[in-house]
Design a protein around this motif. Sequence first.
Motif, short mmCIF file in Angstrom:
data_model
loop_
_atom_site.label_atom_id
_atom_site.label_comp_id
_atom_site.label_asym_id
_atom_site.label_seq_id
_atom_site.Cartn_x
_atom_site.Cartn_y
_atom_site.Cartn_z
N UNK A 15 44.88 25.93 42.10
CA UNK A 15 45.99 25.39 42.88
C UNK A 15 46.63 26.43 43.81
N UNK A 16 46.44 27.71 43.48
CA UNK A 16 47.12 28.78 44.22
C UNK A 16 46.10 29.85 44.62
N UNK A 17 45.69 29.82 45.87
CA UNK A 17 44.66 30.73 46.37
C UNK A 17 45.05 32.20 46.17
N UNK A 18 46.26 32.57 46.50
CA UNK A 18 46.71 33.96 46.36
C UNK A 18 46.67 34.42 44.91
N UNK A 19 47.13 33.56 44.02
CA UNK A 19 47.13 33.90 42.60
C UNK A 19 45.69 34.10 42.12
N UNK A 20 44.79 33.22 42.52
CA UNK A 20 43.39 33.34 42.13
C UNK A 20 42.80 34.64 42.65
N UNK A 21 43.08 34.97 43.89
CA UNK A 21 42.58 36.22 44.46
C UNK A 21 43.08 37.43 43.67
N UNK A 22 44.37 37.41 43.30
CA UNK A 22 44.94 38.50 42.51
C UNK A 22 44.24 38.60 41.15
N UNK A 23 44.05 37.46 40.50
CA UNK A 23 43.37 37.44 39.21
C UNK A 23 41.95 38.03 39.34
N UNK A 24 41.24 37.61 40.38
CA UNK A 24 39.88 38.09 40.58
C UNK A 24 39.85 39.61 40.78
N UNK A 25 40.71 40.11 41.63
CA UNK A 25 40.75 41.54 41.90
C UNK A 25 41.04 42.33 40.63
N UNK A 26 42.09 41.94 39.92
CA UNK A 26 42.49 42.68 38.72
C UNK A 26 41.41 42.62 37.62
N UNK A 27 40.92 41.43 37.37
CA UNK A 27 39.96 41.25 36.27
C UNK A 27 38.62 41.88 36.60
N UNK A 28 38.14 41.70 37.82
CA UNK A 28 36.87 42.33 38.21
C UNK A 28 36.98 43.85 38.19
N UNK A 29 38.09 44.39 38.64
CA UNK A 29 38.25 45.85 38.61
C UNK A 29 38.23 46.39 37.18
N UNK A 65 34.32 32.50 35.11
CA UNK A 65 34.89 31.23 34.68
C UNK A 65 36.35 31.20 35.11
N UNK A 66 36.71 30.19 35.89
CA UNK A 66 38.06 30.06 36.41
C UNK A 66 38.69 28.79 35.85
N UNK A 67 39.83 28.95 35.19
CA UNK A 67 40.56 27.80 34.69
C UNK A 67 41.04 26.97 35.88
N UNK A 68 41.00 25.67 35.73
CA UNK A 68 41.40 24.75 36.81
C UNK A 68 42.81 25.02 37.34
N UNK A 75 35.19 40.52 30.35
CA UNK A 75 36.59 40.85 30.62
C UNK A 75 37.30 39.55 30.96
N UNK A 76 38.59 39.50 30.65
CA UNK A 76 39.37 38.32 30.99
C UNK A 76 40.78 38.74 31.37
N UNK A 77 41.44 37.86 32.10
CA UNK A 77 42.84 38.10 32.45
C UNK A 77 43.66 38.08 31.17
N UNK A 78 44.86 38.63 31.26
CA UNK A 78 45.70 38.72 30.07
C UNK A 78 46.01 37.36 29.45
N UNK A 79 46.05 36.30 30.27
CA UNK A 79 46.32 34.96 29.74
C UNK A 79 45.05 34.14 29.51
N UNK A 80 43.90 34.74 29.76
CA UNK A 80 42.63 34.06 29.50
C UNK A 80 42.23 33.01 30.52
#
Length: 108
Positions: A61-75, A54-57, A33-38
């Motif tokens: 830069x943005x902890x909150x954004x990364x957390x949101x990406x992780x939650x959505x993509x993992x779910x 795999x997390x793009x570099x 699974x991947x986020x909508x923007x990959x």
Amino acid sequence: MFGDIMGMMGKLKETQKKVQETKERLNTVLIDEQSSDGLLKVTLTANREIKSIHIDDSLLQDKEQLEDYLVLTLNKAIEKATNVNETELAAVAKEGMPNIPGMDAFMK
């Protein structure tokens, strides 16, 4: 009468063995699974064990954004894995059920 019960017990043990084998096989079925923007990609087994992230570099830069990406993509990945898991195990369990008229309605 006892022959029927013994036959059903044997079939139950066989079904339990097939369920266990299916659970082990599901450890090798990978769900990607991947986020909508990959920018975030995850892989997990159909038994919902995370194998890689795999997390793009740019997300670092943005902890909150990364957390949101992780939650959505993992779910999303967990939902897909759960669907595969439940479908596979239900198919094995249904094979092992005795042929009782009307039971098909309950297995759907």
